[in-house]
Motif scaffolding. Sequence first.
Motif, short mmCIF file in Angstrom:
data_model
loop_
_atom_site.label_atom_id
_atom_site.label_comp_id
_atom_site.label_asym_id
_atom_site.label_seq_id
_atom_site.Cartn_x
_atom_site.Cartn_y
_atom_site.Cartn_z
N VAL A 127 4.53 1.05 -8.25
CA VAL A 127 3.80 0.12 -7.40
C VAL A 127 2.66 0.85 -6.71
N VAL A 128 1.77 0.07 -6.13
CA VAL A 128 0.69 0.58 -5.28
C VAL A 128 0.91 0.01 -3.89
N SER A 129 0.93 0.87 -2.89
CA SER A 129 1.20 0.39 -1.54
C SER A 129 0.11 0.86 -0.57
N CYS A 130 -0.19 0.00 0.40
CA CYS A 130 -1.10 0.30 1.49
C CYS A 130 -0.33 0.11 2.80
N TYR A 131 -0.89 0.59 3.89
CA TYR A 131 -0.17 0.55 5.16
C TYR A 131 -1.12 0.26 6.31
N LEU A 132 -0.62 -0.54 7.24
CA LEU A 132 -1.34 -0.85 8.47
C LEU A 132 -0.63 -0.17 9.62
N ILE A 133 -1.37 0.63 10.36
CA ILE A 133 -0.83 1.33 11.53
C ILE A 133 -1.56 0.81 12.76
N ARG A 134 -0.78 0.33 13.72
CA ARG A 134 -1.33 -0.03 15.03
C ARG A 134 -1.00 1.08 16.01
N HIS A 135 -2.02 1.55 16.69
CA HIS A 135 -1.86 2.58 17.72
C HIS A 135 -2.50 2.04 18.98
N GLN B 207 4.82 6.63 -2.16
CA GLN B 207 4.01 5.41 -2.11
C GLN B 207 3.97 4.62 -3.42
N HIS B 208 4.30 5.26 -4.54
CA HIS B 208 4.34 4.54 -5.83
C HIS B 208 5.76 4.18 -6.25
N GLU B 209 6.76 4.56 -5.46
CA GLU B 209 8.16 4.38 -5.82
C GLU B 209 8.68 3.05 -5.26
N PRO B 210 9.03 2.08 -6.12
CA PRO B 210 9.48 0.78 -5.61
C PRO B 210 10.66 0.87 -4.64
#
Length: 271
Positions: free
Chosen positions: A58-66, A254-257
């Motif tokens: 898979v391809v994953s992205c991430y949102l970080i709120r600080h 990040q590519h590992e389901p």
Amino acid sequence: MRKIALALALSAVPLPLFAQDAPDVSLTRIDCGRATQPIALGGFGDTGASDGMTRDLVVSCYLIRHGDDIMLWDTGIDPATSGDPDGGFSMGAALVDQLAQIGVTPADVDYVGISHYHYDHVGQAREFPQATLVIGSADWAVIEGGSPWVNRDLFVPWLDGGSPVRQAGGDLDLFGDGTVKLLAMPGHTGGHHALLVRLADAGPVMLTGDTAHYTSNYEHDRVPTFNDDRADSLASLDRFKAMAAAYGATVVIQHEPDDVSKLPAVPEAAH
């Protein structure tokens, strides 16, 4: 030599890891692509251990709120390439559309952090032209240099000088409080980085970038044939694992389901 280098690297990591009065931090997974068919793994190891094997990635992205700041970590594939057999990945909703589910517009994003310049990590970066691009300095030099491996159109907002670039020559404590830290993990590319996010309740989370692509390669220190430098790749795997153990971190490949499911997806968040 690897053990000596590892000991020196760990001794340079300051403790405590983050300030006690740091702003609230949260972490959300965003699905940014999935293999259109099982991927042949022969090239993901240079010892022959993966020859003849296939698996889904898979391809994953991430949102970080600080606090009031918003950071994206990696931006997935370009929607225009979705389903292209040469790219090998397809995607459902675009990153911007998924962010809209939680009320985040492109203008709200302050930082776009890029683990490295490969196509499946930078495909939607240009959707956030006002953000500060945060990237390894060696990788930025490749992008500026016009490498055929990079689609420069994805970086026009920063290449033309209209938006700021913050280059990381080594580790980078983005907010200065230890909660969000780029970790220099060269090897896959010269400027490759992983990301450490320190959450108050869930604890430290370490996102690999492409330090490893799936679990067995992570566990057995297998180096893809397409990495830039084998010795650096192995040293980075050593350092990443030692840091994860020292911090008691949750590791997300990040590519590992199986790994990405450790984190809640939009619209939920880990805190």
